[in-house]
Design an enzyme around this catalytic site. Sequence first.
Site, short mmCIF file in Angstrom:
data_model
loop_
_atom_site.label_atom_id
_atom_site.label_comp_id
_atom_site.label_asym_id
_atom_site.label_seq_id
_atom_site.Cartn_x
_atom_site.Cartn_y
_atom_site.Cartn_z
N GLU A 179 5.94 -15.85 30.02
CA GLU A 179 6.93 -16.89 30.33
C GLU A 179 7.45 -16.77 31.75
OE1 GLU A 179 8.52 -18.11 25.95
OE2 GLU A 179 9.84 -16.85 27.09
N GLU A 372 2.58 -18.41 21.46
CA GLU A 372 3.81 -18.18 20.69
C GLU A 372 4.23 -19.49 20.05
OE1 GLU A 372 7.24 -16.28 22.48
OE2 GLU A 372 5.94 -15.05 23.75
C1 BGP Z 1 10.07 -16.08 23.89
C2 BGP Z 1 9.65 -14.70 24.23
C3 BGP Z 1 9.47 -13.77 23.09
C4 BGP Z 1 10.26 -14.10 21.84
C5 BGP Z 1 10.47 -15.56 21.58
C6 BGP Z 1 11.49 -15.90 20.51
O1 BGP Z 1 10.93 -16.50 24.89
O2 BGP Z 1 8.45 -14.66 24.97
O3 BGP Z 1 9.61 -12.48 23.56
O4 BGP Z 1 11.25 -13.26 21.55
O5 BGP Z 1 10.80 -16.27 22.73
O6 BGP Z 1 12.77 -15.85 21.05
P1 BGP Z 1 13.96 -15.04 20.38
O7 BGP Z 1 13.43 -13.66 20.22
O8 BGP Z 1 15.09 -15.14 21.31
O9 BGP Z 1 14.22 -15.71 19.07
#
Ligand code: BGP
Length: 475
Positions: A179, A372
Amino acid sequence: MGFKEGFLWGGATAANQCEGGFDEDGRGLANVDVCPTGADRNAVITGKMKMYECDENHFYPSHKAIDMYHHYKEDIKLFAEMGFKVYRMSLAWSRIFPKGDEKEPNEKGLAFYEDVFKTCKMYNIEPLVTITHFDCPMHLIKEYGGWRNRKMIDFYLNYCRTIFKRYKGLVKYWLTFNEINMLLEAPFMGAGICFEEGENEKQIKYQAAHHELIASAMATRIAHDINSENKVGCMFAAGSVYPYTCKPEDVWEATKKDRESYFFIDVQSRGYYPSYALKEFERMGINIEKEEFDDEILKNNTVDFISFSYYNSRCAAKTVSKDNIAEGNIFESVKNPYLKYSEWGWPIDPLGFRITLNHVYDRYQKPLFVVENGLGAVDTLDENGYIEDDYRIDYLREHIKAMRDAVTIDGVDLMGYTMWSPIDLVSAGTGEMKKRYGFIYVDRDNEGNGTFKRKTKKSFYWYKKVIETNGENID
Ligand code: BGP
């Protein structure tokens, strides 16, 4: 016709959110280890509150996380049971270079990941490796100021050379930065940057972005030189921005918001700074310091594929009232009245996924990889200790359907899909364990209690069927 043969189904994790073992076998302290849970987390990850050491008043979830450092064999076995073709994971930079500026790597760190990859191979699971997923050795932050400093490029490339050589034959899919656009929203977590009073934050962020973009392009070249089979991708937090109304001012606002994220991928995929960014820099007095061959480096080393995370679409308006804001993957946005929201207030928009896939493919015409997508929710064990997570199945089903439409109806070229995250882990945004994403439950809570015992949820068996039928049978 559905997904192509060999479509890479799997799941994604990040080292700091699952490994734990933060000081084991020579691993050095990283920025992600000083990001606490609770009220101060946001100020720390955004670089507003300087926390360079751990203190006793905070709880730091990455230190133990879900202890995958000691459970990886069991966890990968469970991934294999679901039929994973690919496992997206990241390396902890400070496990391999504890301080970051050493010449020689830490053998124990290298050996650990070698065994992880060998375990994957044993089950015919292809690793997809994020070189840095929000992590940066703390020493590089204290000594050099993180990615605001150009010297970071050399440290990063030394790390890249080491892993490309060592894992040649074991890993062929690489992502340079997780990201990358998160640098703008969470500069400490994304790029190890803290701000001093009165600094021009935009100038610093875009200079750091330039360093990361050069590092990413150089890493792509090195990866190709070391092994011509290597495929290197960029990765950004996606989610198309809708105009709140069809008022041209709102449409324009949405266009501008989209460009903030596309900026990075425009450079990584097209190989040059887009004109809208150059003009904006000029207007804002942002001056990017470049070296002689930078433009050439960017031009000659574009990525092989484009990967992104998608959790939700976003929405923008020219004028926004404070009570009309929705949460989302770090980025806040105007609340879209047509959507449902998750327990953490994130919009749920499967069609937005299809829209985003189309926007990204239209713009770049390169193979895409969704790395993701998932739902963070509270899971409760029933009287038999089982978790019937139908809400998670619903979310994923609708998103996979939308993705299938993008592929089969719209013709988007998609390499694979790794949902976030096959196993419960620490939330990046909030540091909570309670916000669970997994097909596999982990007995661990927000305060750090629990046995780390793993347990399959209902969704585990559902996803197994999805993979078995290559996305045909998803009901
Ligand atoms: C993205 C990241 C992840 C992950 C995901 C979910 O931004 O790449 O590392 O954690 O989001 O977000 P969160 O963990 O805040 O629910």
